[in-house]
Design an enzyme around this catalytic site. Structure first.
Site, PDB file in Angstrom:
ATOM      1  N   HIS A 182      -2.231   7.590   7.030  1.00  0.00           N
ATOM      2  CA  HIS A 182      -1.496   8.399   6.355  1.00  0.00           C
ATOM      3  C   HIS A 182      -2.200   9.883   5.757  1.00  0.00           C
ATOM      4  O   HIS A 182      -1.698  10.875   5.914  1.00  0.00           O
ATOM      5  CB  HIS A 182      -0.770   7.835   5.023  1.00  0.00           C
ATOM      6  CG  HIS A 182       0.335   6.879   5.628  1.00  0.00           C
ATOM      7  ND1 HIS A 182       1.409   7.454   6.459  1.00  0.00           N
ATOM      8  CD2 HIS A 182       0.666   5.659   5.216  1.00  0.00           C
ATOM      9  CE1 HIS A 182       2.473   6.662   6.573  1.00  0.00           C
ATOM     10  NE2 HIS A 182       1.876   5.585   6.071  1.00  0.00           N
ATOM     11  N   CYS A 184       6.394   0.392   8.061  1.00  0.00           N
ATOM     12  CA  CYS A 184       6.004   1.706   7.090  1.00  0.00           C
ATOM     13  C   CYS A 184       7.049   1.833   6.101  1.00  0.00           C
ATOM     14  O   CYS A 184       8.085   1.986   6.581  1.00  0.00           O
ATOM     15  CB  CYS A 184       5.556   2.799   7.946  1.00  0.00           C
ATOM     16  SG  CYS A 184       4.920   4.135   6.933  1.00  0.00           S
ATOM     17  N   LEU A 185       6.601   1.946   4.752  1.00  0.00           N
ATOM     18  CA  LEU A 185       7.819   2.289   3.612  1.00  0.00           C
ATOM     19  C   LEU A 185       8.375   3.760   4.018  1.00  0.00           C
ATOM     20  O   LEU A 185       9.624   3.981   3.686  1.00  0.00           O
ATOM     21  CB  LEU A 185       6.966   2.361   2.467  1.00  0.00           C
ATOM     22  CG  LEU A 185       6.415   0.889   2.066  1.00  0.00           C
ATOM     23  CD1 LEU A 185       5.713   1.129   0.663  1.00  0.00           C
ATOM     24  CD2 LEU A 185       7.628   0.083   1.838  1.00  0.00           C
ATOM     25  N   GLN A 214       3.310   9.822   0.966  1.00  0.00           N
ATOM     26  CA  GLN A 214       4.503   9.066   0.890  1.00  0.00           C
ATOM     27  C   GLN A 214       5.103   9.232  -0.405  1.00  0.00           C
ATOM     28  O   GLN A 214       6.507   8.717  -0.232  1.00  0.00           O
ATOM     29  CB  GLN A 214       4.148   7.549   1.183  1.00  0.00           C
ATOM     30  CG  GLN A 214       3.549   7.289   2.410  1.00  0.00           C
ATOM     31  CD  GLN A 214       3.301   5.619   2.768  1.00  0.00           C
ATOM     32  OE1 GLN A 214       2.334   5.237   2.311  1.00  0.00           O
ATOM     33  NE2 GLN A 214       4.312   4.974   3.151  1.00  0.00           N
ATOM     34  N   HIS A 257      -4.023   1.763   7.718  1.00  0.00           N
ATOM     35  CA  HIS A 257      -2.946   2.237   7.901  1.00  0.00           C
ATOM     36  C   HIS A 257      -2.803   3.528   6.715  1.00  0.00           C
ATOM     37  O   HIS A 257      -2.226   4.494   6.897  1.00  0.00           O
ATOM     38  CB  HIS A 257      -1.813   1.254   7.319  1.00  0.00           C
ATOM     39  CG  HIS A 257      -0.341   1.777   7.344  1.00  0.00           C
ATOM     40  ND1 HIS A 257       0.761   1.287   8.380  1.00  0.00           N
ATOM     41  CD2 HIS A 257       0.341   2.572   6.539  1.00  0.00           C
ATOM     42  CE1 HIS A 257       1.814   1.872   8.103  1.00  0.00           C
ATOM     43  NE2 HIS A 257       1.596   2.583   7.016  1.00  0.00           N
ATOM     44  N   GLU A 258      -3.378   3.082   5.383  1.00  0.00           N
ATOM     45  CA  GLU A 258      -3.070   4.224   4.202  1.00  0.00           C
ATOM     46  C   GLU A 258      -4.087   5.299   4.596  1.00  0.00           C
ATOM     47  O   GLU A 258      -3.717   6.537   4.407  1.00  0.00           O
ATOM     48  CB  GLU A 258      -3.316   3.448   2.896  1.00  0.00           C
ATOM     49  CG  GLU A 258      -2.184   2.285   2.624  1.00  0.00           C
ATOM     50  CD  GLU A 258      -0.951   2.699   2.680  1.00  0.00           C
ATOM     51  OE1 GLU A 258      -0.621   3.810   2.591  1.00  0.00           O
ATOM     52  OE2 GLU A 258      -0.157   1.598   2.940  1.00  0.00           O
ATOM     53  N   GLY A 295       0.779  -1.200   0.080  1.00  0.00           N
ATOM     54  CA  GLY A 295       0.074  -0.035   0.031  1.00  0.00           C
ATOM     55  C   GLY A 295       0.913   1.133   0.125  1.00  0.00           C
ATOM     56  O   GLY A 295       1.884   1.081   0.568  1.00  0.00           O
TER      57      GLY A 295
END
Length: 216
Positions: A164, A118-119, A72, A160-161, A67
């Site tokens: 963000h 997390c990326l 991001q 999660h997304e 995702g």
């Protein structure tokens, strides 16, 4: 969100014009202001948006993610893409603009506690309990209504997304002690991730601790 290697057996992506043909962008890290502020809504469903979605899919794939939110890649826009398995390891691929997540309540609310990463804070994982089911409603790239129902990892990804896009990183949901552990893990491995990662690849082999857990 990212997935530790080996977490699911995913089939090849169909030749969809939104999932191919994009360019890989640097992933924005925690601490950048865009990561900690609420995004503005998507209002123009045009070719520029479709180009962004292609670039986000390319970036997510390069980072081995499941995702990726627009914040991001440095944009304060309410949009995320996903390529994520559900509890039965069925793959789901798509994009949601202006998402709103609905979570179960009362007796229908069951928490699933697993390591999450997390990326935008690569290499670090801590256990976080989230509801094991989620419904995400929003719009597709053409402005049409879309609804995604998820369980397992997909439910976590949707939460999660969407977090963000509301200026929340998963570290905000951890205890102070867990946040310290997360910070130390990230600092220990930060040298493996160039500033423009994943445009430039990660240095060295994946750490053993990254083999099984989701990074989003």
């Amino acid at each position: 969100m990212a997935l530790r290697a080996g977490s699911a057996n995913l089939p090849a992506v169909n030749d969809d014009d939104l999932t191919v043909g994009g360019r890989v962008l640097p992933i924005t890290r925690w601490g950048d202001p865009v990561m900690h502020a609420k995004t503005r809504p998507v209002e123009s469903f045009d070719d520029e948006l479709r180009t962004l979605v292609r670039d986000m899919f390319a970036t997510m794939e390069a980072a081995s993610g499941v995702g990726l939110a627009a914040t991001q890649v440095g944009l304060d826009l309410a949009l995320f893409v996903y390529d994520c398995p559900d509890e039965a390891e069925v793959r789901h691929v798509g994009v949601v603009c202006n998402p709103v997540v609905e979570l179960p309540e009362g007796k229908d609310r069951n928490l699933d506690a697993i390591d999450e990463g997390c990326l935008s804070y690569p290499g670090a994982y801590q256990e976080l309990a989230r509801p094991d089911h989620a419904v995400c409603r929003g719009q597709d790239v053409d402005g049409n209504p879309v609804e995604v129902r998820g369980d397992g990892l997909l439910a976590r990804c949707l939460q999660h997304e969407t977090d963000h896009l509301n200026g929340i990183v998963f570290g905000d949901r951890l205890s102070g002690r867990a946040r310290k552990k997360l910070r130390q893990q990230h600092e220990d491995l930060s040298g493996r991730y160039p500033d423009d990662w994943p445009v430039s690849p990660r240095r060295g082999p994946a750490p053993e601790a990254e083999e099984d857990d989701p990074e989003l």
